[in-house]
Design a protein around this motif. Structure first.
Motif, PDB file in Angstrom:
ATOM      1  N   VAL A 167       6.758  14.541 -17.760  1.00  0.00           N
ATOM      2  CA  VAL A 167       5.682  13.543 -18.041  1.00  0.00           C
ATOM      3  C   VAL A 167       5.451  12.245 -18.634  1.00  0.00           C
ATOM      4  N   GLY A 168       5.193  10.524 -18.271  1.00  0.00           N
ATOM      5  CA  GLY A 168       5.357  10.269 -19.692  1.00  0.00           C
ATOM      6  C   GLY A 168       6.773   9.318 -20.132  1.00  0.00           C
ATOM      7  N   GLN A 169       7.940   9.522 -18.930  1.00  0.00           N
ATOM      8  CA  GLN A 169       9.388   8.914 -19.433  1.00  0.00           C
ATOM      9  C   GLN A 169       9.351   8.338 -18.595  1.00  0.00           C
ATOM     10  N   PHE A 170       8.400   8.348 -16.642  1.00  0.00           N
ATOM     11  CA  PHE A 170       8.966   7.097 -16.197  1.00  0.00           C
ATOM     12  C   PHE A 170       7.738   6.740 -15.757  1.00  0.00           C
ATOM     13  N   SER A 171       7.668   6.069 -15.550  1.00  0.00           N
ATOM     14  CA  SER A 171       6.420   4.948 -14.776  1.00  0.00           C
ATOM     15  C   SER A 171       7.386   4.076 -13.215  1.00  0.00           C
ATOM     16  N   VAL A 172       6.072   3.865 -12.189  1.00  0.00           N
ATOM     17  CA  VAL A 172       6.920   3.358 -11.375  1.00  0.00           C
ATOM     18  C   VAL A 172       5.868   2.039 -11.056  1.00  0.00           C
ATOM     19  N   GLU A 173       6.020   1.244 -10.823  1.00  0.00           N
ATOM     20  CA  GLU A 173       5.624  -0.307 -10.892  1.00  0.00           C
ATOM     21  C   GLU A 173       5.810   0.040  -9.138  1.00  0.00           C
ATOM     22  N   GLU A 210       4.920  -2.933  -7.084  1.00  0.00           N
ATOM     23  CA  GLU A 210       6.340  -3.764  -6.622  1.00  0.00           C
ATOM     24  C   GLU A 210       7.951  -3.468  -6.893  1.00  0.00           C
ATOM     25  N   SER A 211       8.089  -2.734  -7.621  1.00  0.00           N
ATOM     26  CA  SER A 211       9.602  -3.079  -8.185  1.00  0.00           C
ATOM     27  C   SER A 211       9.973  -1.266  -6.621  1.00  0.00           C
ATOM     28  N   ARG A 212       9.366  -1.310  -6.021  1.00  0.00           N
ATOM     29  CA  ARG A 212      10.079  -0.477  -4.386  1.00  0.00           C
ATOM     30  C   ARG A 212       9.716  -1.140  -3.183  1.00  0.00           C
ATOM     31  N   LEU A 213       9.687  -2.351  -2.520  1.00  0.00           N
ATOM     32  CA  LEU A 213       8.810  -4.035  -2.787  1.00  0.00           C
ATOM     33  C   LEU A 213      10.447  -3.659  -1.042  1.00  0.00           C
ATOM     34  N   PHE A 214      11.691  -4.422  -2.108  1.00  0.00           N
ATOM     35  CA  PHE A 214      12.798  -4.609  -1.863  1.00  0.00           C
ATOM     36  C   PHE A 214      13.732  -3.826  -0.908  1.00  0.00           C
ATOM     37  N   MET A 215      13.415  -1.822  -1.337  1.00  0.00           N
ATOM     38  CA  MET A 215      13.368  -1.222  -0.808  1.00  0.00           C
ATOM     39  C   MET A 215      12.527  -0.580   0.895  1.00  0.00           C
ATOM     40  N   TYR A 216      11.733  -0.902   0.826  1.00  0.00           N
ATOM     41  CA  TYR A 216      11.176  -0.288   1.374  1.00  0.00           C
ATOM     42  C   TYR A 216      11.206  -1.769   2.735  1.00  0.00           C
ATOM     43  N   ARG A 217      11.609  -2.745   2.400  1.00  0.00           N
ATOM     44  CA  ARG A 217      11.920  -3.697   3.902  1.00  0.00           C
ATOM     45  C   ARG A 217      12.821  -3.896   3.825  1.00  0.00           C
ATOM     46  N   HIS A 218      13.690  -3.002   3.315  1.00  0.00           N
ATOM     47  CA  HIS A 218      15.164  -2.865   3.414  1.00  0.00           C
ATOM     48  C   HIS A 218      15.526  -1.632   4.810  1.00  0.00           C
ATOM     49  N   LEU A 219      14.326  -0.413   4.483  1.00  0.00           N
ATOM     50  CA  LEU A 219      14.138   0.670   5.576  1.00  0.00           C
ATOM     51  C   LEU A 219      13.395   0.235   6.599  1.00  0.00           C
ATOM     52  N   ASP A 233       0.602  -1.544  -0.097  1.00  0.00           N
ATOM     53  CA  ASP A 233      -0.103   0.258  -0.188  1.00  0.00           C
ATOM     54  C   ASP A 233       0.295   0.822  -0.231  1.00  0.00           C
ATOM     55  N   LEU A 234       1.589   1.476   0.655  1.00  0.00           N
ATOM     56  CA  LEU A 234       3.106   1.885   0.595  1.00  0.00           C
ATOM     57  C   LEU A 234       3.562   2.350  -0.415  1.00  0.00           C
ATOM     58  N   ALA A 235       3.976   1.714  -1.614  1.00  0.00           N
ATOM     59  CA  ALA A 235       4.267   1.252  -2.486  1.00  0.00           C
ATOM     60  C   ALA A 235       3.444   2.167  -3.275  1.00  0.00           C
ATOM     61  N   ARG A 236       1.923   1.253  -3.790  1.00  0.00           N
ATOM     62  CA  ARG A 236       1.373   2.228  -3.995  1.00  0.00           C
ATOM     63  C   ARG A 236       1.072   3.995  -3.743  1.00  0.00           C
ATOM     64  N   ILE A 237       0.970   4.174  -2.346  1.00  0.00           N
ATOM     65  CA  ILE A 237       0.673   5.682  -2.012  1.00  0.00           C
ATOM     66  C   ILE A 237       2.171   6.792  -3.036  1.00  0.00           C
ATOM     67  N   PHE A 238       3.637   6.134  -3.139  1.00  0.00           N
ATOM     68  CA  PHE A 238       4.507   6.691  -3.806  1.00  0.00           C
ATOM     69  C   PHE A 238       4.375   6.728  -5.115  1.00  0.00           C
ATOM     70  N   ALA A 239       3.585   5.538  -5.866  1.00  0.00           N
ATOM     71  CA  ALA A 239       3.715   5.641  -7.187  1.00  0.00           C
ATOM     72  C   ALA A 239       2.624   7.015  -7.423  1.00  0.00           C
ATOM     73  N   THR A 240       1.455   7.358  -6.811  1.00  0.00           N
ATOM     74  CA  THR A 240       0.418   7.801  -7.494  1.00  0.00           C
ATOM     75  C   THR A 240       1.044   9.307  -6.847  1.00  0.00           C
TER      76      THR A 240
END
Length: 284
Positions: free
Chosen positions: A34-40, A42-51, A13-20
């Motif tokens: 705009v349009g150059q970057f997209s964030v999935e 799930e790709s943030r989860l390894f970092m959030y687990r580390h934090l 849920d926190l990763a989705r907040i970040f993406a939005t």
């Protein structure tokens, strides 16, 4: 609404907040991207687990997560890794409450630091918390063929950690072995050497991101970047402190261009950005 510690089951849920929220930030303050970057998410989860495992994360819960903060302490230096509030809840004081909770957790730190986005409300919060700009961080991107001869490079391993820690204390103001363990697991780490002696290090990620990196002598910056470009073998993105004139000259000379900026802020002078390549906003 309440502020509470984050749990493992909050992370998606926190990763989705970040993406939005990151998409909204780009739309409002960096429309050219705009349009150059997209964030999935799930790709943030390894970092959030580390934090979550090596720092502290807090959630603004209003029946569901609407914002979150994350902070770490490395070698006594507190760093705000994340502060994100859903766009339709900004202006309600949620960001301030999340920051206050993270600051209270870090009470007793020797310095308080953050990489601030262009959002004026966030910048104001950090200034009120006595964090002031030390340098601008430029994000350079582009494709440049590696040229020139670089010095010897070897794989960066945990056996290098002692000299990496000493170098980090010089350029960042703090060692962070726990973060290097994460970097080595997710990216290709290179040790730059001359006559067998370590001169610097850099990480190259699968998506072309380069950093963090550091050198003992600014004169080695060019060799470090050549080694990174050879390893990436394609388009790269490098985040460079504005005080690192050597890296900026090298990157511009080979055709990279700046596409965005953030601001590194601290409660006191810290480190030597002229010999540093940043890892970005999440870990500095």
């Amino acid at each position: 609404m309440r502020i509470r510690p984050a749990r493992e089951d909050d992370l998606i849920d926190l990763a989705r907040i970040f993406a939005t929220t990151a998409a909204d930030l780009i739309r409002r303050y960096r429309p050219e991207q705009v349009g150059q970057f997209s964030v999935e998410p799930e790709s943030r989860l390894f970092m959030y687990r580390h934090l979550l495992g090596t720092g502290r994360m807090f959630v603004a819960d209003d029946g569901r997560p609407v914002g979150f903060s994350a902070a770490i302490i490395r070698d006594g230096v507190w760093f705000l890794s994340q502060l994100w509030v859903l766009p339709d809840r900004q202006g309600d004081g949620i960001g301030r409450d999340l920051l206050d909770e993270a600051l209270a957790w870090g009470r007793g730190a020797t310095a308080f630091t953050v990489v601030a986005s262009p959002h004026p409300g966030a910048m104001t919060l950090y200034l009120r918390a006595s964090m002031h700009p030390l340098w601008i961080q430029y994000e350079f991107t582009g494709e440049a063929k590696p040229d020139g001869a670089s010095s010897e490079t070897t794989a960066l391993t945990k056996n290098d950690q002692s000299w990496v820690d000493a170098l980090d204390r010089e350029v960042r103001g703090a060692a962070r072995p726990e973060d290097h363990s994460l970097f080595r697991s997710q990216a290709t780490g290179l040790a730059l050497r001359r006559e067998g002696e370590p001169r610097g290090y850099v990480y190259v990620w699968g998506d072309g991101k380069v950093g963090p990196g550091a050198v003992r002598d600014r004169a080695d910056t060019g060799d470090l970047l050549v080694a990174a470009r050879r390893t990436a073998a394609g388009p790269i993105t490098v985040t460079v402190p504005s005080t690192n004139w050597t890296a900026i000259r090298e990157l511009v000379a080979v055709g990279l261009r700046p596409v965005g900026t953030n601001t590194f802020m601290s409660s006191r002078p810290l480190g030597d950005g002229s010999r540093y390549l940043s890892s970005g906003g999440a870990l500095g």
